[in-house]
Scaffold this active site. Structure first.
Site, mmCIF file in Angstrom:
data_model
loop_
_atom_site.group_PDB
_atom_site.id
_atom_site.type_symbol
_atom_site.label_atom_id
_atom_site.label_comp_id
_atom_site.label_asym_id
_atom_site.label_seq_id
_atom_site.Cartn_x
_atom_site.Cartn_y
_atom_site.Cartn_z
ATOM 1 N N LYS A 1 4.768 -15.059 -17.045
ATOM 2 C CA LYS A 1 4.401 -15.256 -15.482
ATOM 3 C C LYS A 1 4.838 -16.576 -14.960
ATOM 4 O O LYS A 1 5.246 -17.493 -15.859
ATOM 5 C CB LYS A 1 3.076 -14.787 -15.387
ATOM 6 C CG LYS A 1 2.657 -13.259 -16.065
ATOM 7 C CD LYS A 1 1.202 -13.132 -16.068
ATOM 8 C CE LYS A 1 0.779 -11.540 -16.453
ATOM 9 N NZ LYS A 1 -0.559 -11.106 -16.113
ATOM 10 N N TYR B 1 2.473 -3.079 -11.049
ATOM 11 C CA TYR B 1 1.203 -3.066 -11.109
ATOM 12 C C TYR B 1 0.448 -1.936 -10.454
ATOM 13 O O TYR B 1 -0.693 -1.956 -10.115
ATOM 14 C CB TYR B 1 0.385 -4.458 -10.799
ATOM 15 C CG TYR B 1 0.775 -5.520 -11.930
ATOM 16 C CD1 TYR B 1 0.081 -4.981 -13.188
ATOM 17 C CD2 TYR B 1 1.303 -6.781 -11.751
ATOM 18 C CE1 TYR B 1 0.029 -5.924 -14.380
ATOM 19 C CE2 TYR B 1 1.057 -7.576 -12.713
ATOM 20 C CZ TYR B 1 0.660 -7.314 -13.909
ATOM 21 O OH TYR B 1 0.915 -8.218 -15.098
ATOM 22 N N ASN C 1 -2.613 -15.761 -16.027
ATOM 23 C CA ASN C 1 -2.725 -15.746 -17.707
ATOM 24 C C ASN C 1 -1.454 -15.769 -18.323
ATOM 25 O O ASN C 1 -1.534 -14.889 -19.601
ATOM 26 C CB ASN C 1 -3.930 -14.653 -17.843
ATOM 27 C CG ASN C 1 -3.180 -13.191 -17.559
ATOM 28 O OD1 ASN C 1 -2.008 -13.210 -16.839
ATOM 29 N ND2 ASN C 1 -3.914 -12.213 -17.748
ATOM 30 N N HIS D 1 2.420 -10.952 -19.717
ATOM 31 C CA HIS D 1 2.057 -9.705 -19.328
ATOM 32 C C HIS D 1 2.615 -8.760 -20.855
ATOM 33 O O HIS D 1 3.664 -9.178 -21.392
ATOM 34 C CB HIS D 1 2.744 -8.987 -18.354
ATOM 35 C CG HIS D 1 2.835 -7.419 -18.391
ATOM 36 N ND1 HIS D 1 1.790 -6.513 -18.213
ATOM 37 C CD2 HIS D 1 3.831 -6.653 -18.897
ATOM 38 C CE1 HIS D 1 2.240 -5.146 -18.457
ATOM 39 N NE2 HIS D 1 3.439 -5.301 -18.912
ATOM 40 N N GLU E 1 7.823 0.619 -18.106
ATOM 41 C CA GLU E 1 8.023 -0.618 -17.776
ATOM 42 C C GLU E 1 9.458 -1.246 -18.176
ATOM 43 O O GLU E 1 9.861 -2.133 -17.457
ATOM 44 C CB GLU E 1 6.989 -1.710 -18.421
ATOM 45 C CG GLU E 1 5.656 -1.213 -17.757
ATOM 46 C CD GLU E 1 4.536 -2.054 -18.489
ATOM 47 O OE1 GLU E 1 4.821 -2.655 -19.365
ATOM 48 O OE2 GLU E 1 3.211 -1.867 -17.956
HETATM 49 P P1 RTP Z 1 -1.236 -7.327 -17.918
HETATM 50 O O1 RTP Z 1 -1.204 -6.125 -17.388
HETATM 51 O O2 RTP Z 1 -0.620 -8.496 -17.101
HETATM 52 O O3 RTP Z 1 -0.504 -7.523 -19.367
HETATM 53 O O4 RTP Z 1 -2.783 -7.788 -18.212
HETATM 54 P P2 RTP Z 1 -3.694 -7.065 -19.265
HETATM 55 O O5 RTP Z 1 -3.242 -5.715 -19.469
HETATM 56 O O6 RTP Z 1 -4.292 -7.913 -20.152
HETATM 57 O O7 RTP Z 1 -4.808 -6.696 -17.899
HETATM 58 P P3 RTP Z 1 -5.017 -5.551 -16.954
HETATM 59 O O8 RTP Z 1 -6.395 -4.952 -17.120
HETATM 60 O O9 RTP Z 1 -3.521 -4.948 -17.006
HETATM 61 O O10 RTP Z 1 -4.709 -6.304 -15.549
HETATM 62 C C1 RTP Z 1 -3.539 -6.739 -14.825
HETATM 63 C C2 RTP Z 1 -3.644 -8.290 -14.353
HETATM 64 O O11 RTP Z 1 -4.802 -8.343 -13.300
HETATM 65 C C3 RTP Z 1 -5.364 -9.528 -13.349
HETATM 66 N N1 RTP Z 1 -6.905 -9.114 -13.564
HETATM 67 N N2 RTP Z 1 -7.577 -9.702 -12.718
HETATM 68 N N3 RTP Z 1 -10.085 -10.649 -11.549
HETATM 69 C C4 RTP Z 1 -10.068 -9.618 -12.446
HETATM 70 O O12 RTP Z 1 -11.167 -8.878 -12.844
HETATM 71 C C5 RTP Z 1 -8.564 -9.254 -12.851
HETATM 72 N N4 RTP Z 1 -8.510 -8.140 -13.987
HETATM 73 C C6 RTP Z 1 -7.315 -8.178 -14.180
HETATM 74 C C7 RTP Z 1 -5.003 -10.219 -14.563
HETATM 75 O O13 RTP Z 1 -4.119 -11.190 -14.123
HETATM 76 C C8 RTP Z 1 -4.157 -9.301 -15.626
HETATM 77 O O14 RTP Z 1 -3.328 -9.708 -16.364
HETATM 78 MG MG MG Z 2 -2.058 -4.439 -18.093
#
Ligand code: RTP
Ligand code: MG
Length: 141
Positions: A11, A51, A114, A117, A128
């Site tokens: 990212k 997303y 973070n 991804h 994806e």
């Molecule tokens: P990613 O898709 O980016 O790999 O991350 P992830 O699966 O660990 O988390 P996901 O639930 O898919 O969320 C995508 C991205 O959205 C942001 N996020 N912010 N503020 C919040 O509560 C929150 N929750 C998620 C994060 O940057 C996350 O990587």
């Molecule tokens: Mg995710």
């Protein structure tokens, strides 16, 4: 465990920190191979489409804003159990909860920025990978 492919994105925060090489090195040391890679500057449509599952979430606008804030490196990683292995290397979504030694623990500060991804299921990996790469851009070894 069967060979799988997964989509990884380094990212904008990690690219800005000049950590591309260190992050890819972790994938390689864990036995994952890079079979496709490119650097891109996403626009709102491309990041929002990626997303789309989070479209109705309160953090969606910030997420798209962050993902378009600078270049990203997208890669296809291939290897045994690649989807779960990559998620393990990444660590928890919130870097404050990420296990020591994971990419997010070492390179990220906030849940919004973070570092990486990774696809979270075989279905999302398939979608994806096709979202960023044509079949002719993937080079199995
Ligand atoms: P990613 O898709 O980016 O790999 O991350 P992830 O699966 O660990 O988390 P996901 O639930 O898919 O969320 C995508 C991205 O959205 C942001 N996020 N912010 N503020 C919040 O509560 C929150 N929750 C998620 C994060 O940057 C996350 O990587
Ligand atoms: Mg995710």
């Amino acid at each position: 465990m069967a060979t799988q492919r997964t989509l990884s994105i380094i990212k904008p925060d990690a690219v800005a920190k000049n950590a591309i090489g260190e992050i890819i090195s972790r994938f390689e040391k864990a036995g994952l191979q890079v079979v496709a890679a490119k650097m891109l500057k996403l626009d709102d449509d491309k990041a929002g489409g990626f997303y789309a599952e989070h479209k109705e979430r309160p953090f969606f606008k910030d997420l798209v804003g962050f993902m378009t804030s600078g270049p990203v490196v997208v890669q296809v990683l291939e290897g045994d159990d690649a989807i779960a292995k990559n998620r393990e290397l990444m660590g928890a979504t919130n870097p404050k909860e990420a296990a020591p030694g994971t990419i997010r623990a070492d390179f990220a500060e906030t849940i919004d920025a973070n570092a990486v991804h990774g696809s979270d299921s075989p279905e999302s990996a398939e979608r994806e990978i096709a979202y960023f790469f044509g079949a002719d851009e993937i080079c199995p070894r």
